[in-house]
Design an enzyme around this catalytic site. Structure first.
Site, PDB file in Angstrom:
ATOM      1  N   GLY A  54     -48.114 -72.062  -2.212  1.00 17.49           N
ATOM      2  CA  GLY A  54     -47.978 -71.766  -0.795  1.00 17.49           C
ATOM      3  C   GLY A  54     -46.612 -71.173  -0.519  1.00 17.49           C
ATOM      4  CG  PHE A  82     -42.093 -74.256   2.605  1.00 15.81           C
ATOM      5  CD1 PHE A  82     -40.733 -74.268   2.813  1.00 15.81           C
ATOM      6  CD2 PHE A  82     -42.920 -73.884   3.646  1.00 15.81           C
ATOM      7  CE1 PHE A  82     -40.198 -73.918   4.031  1.00 15.81           C
ATOM      8  CE2 PHE A  82     -42.401 -73.533   4.875  1.00 15.81           C
ATOM      9  CZ  PHE A  82     -41.041 -73.547   5.068  1.00 15.81           C
ATOM     10  CB  VAL A  95     -49.944 -77.942  -6.128  1.00 17.28           C
ATOM     11  CG1 VAL A  95     -50.578 -79.245  -6.601  1.00 17.28           C
ATOM     12  CG2 VAL A  95     -49.453 -78.067  -4.684  1.00 17.28           C
ATOM     13  CG  ASP A 103     -51.810 -74.606   7.250  1.00 15.91           C
ATOM     14  OD1 ASP A 103     -52.429 -73.650   7.763  1.00 15.91           O
ATOM     15  OD2 ASP A 103     -51.285 -74.542   6.127  1.00 15.91           O
TER      16      ASP A 103
END
Length: 168
Positions: free
Chosen positions: A16, A18, A21, A135
């Site tokens: 994403g 920021f 994962v 979100d």
């Protein structure tokens, strides 16, 4: 205190603005987890000179650590080093709803009903705890089982069929 050295980092599961994962395995316990890696430099750069985004990361950790529901990705802990903040999360091996729909096309009506019911249960729970997921999108709905094109009766019996993630 946990550190990145405690984990074997595997494949990238998602990325994403920021964070990234990764699939990871705890070296001592052997437990497979999802490790969300948030670069402090990127968070500060996006957040501006006041580093307000670092406080948003801490807020995400605080919020996620307090949520316990079968349709929310389980928060398992966090730690940081000089460069990153790490969130240890439940691993959902089967991708997200966006990927699934792209591969397989639309859900049957009976399966869509189950997915929506589970989303409503999770949203109801987080709203009762004063949290709004700002979100919610297909890529933030993870699959907790390999095949969702099964009978709706099987889905109805599986209360953790989908899981919401990303409370940042």
């Amino acid at each position: 205190m946990p550190s990145i050295d405690d984990y074997d980092i595997g494949q990238l599961l998602g990325k994403g603005g920021f964070a990234c994962v990764y699939r990871a395995r705890h070296r001592i316990s052997g437990e497979n987890v999802a490790l969300k890696v948030i670069a402090k430099s990127i968070a500060a750069a996006v957040g501006g000179p006041d580093a307000n985004s670092i406080s948003r990361v801490k807020n995400e950790i605080l919020i996620h650590s307090q949520l316990r529901h079968s349709n929310i990705v389980r928060f398992m802990g966090c730690f940081e080093d000089d460069h990153n903040v790490y969130m240890i999360l439940e691993l959902c091996n089967y991708g997200n709803m966006f990927q699934f729909l792209r591969r397989n096309g639309p859900l049957s009506e009976s399966i869509a009903v189950v997915v929506i019911q589970q989303l409503i249960l999770a949203l109801e729970y987080i709203h009762e705890h004063g949290v709004v997921h700002r979100d919610l999108k297909l890529s933030n709905i993870l699959l907790a089982r390999p095949d969702i094109n099964i009978s709706s009766n099987d889905c109805m019996n599986d209360k953790s069929f989908i899981k919401i993630c990303d409370f940042g």
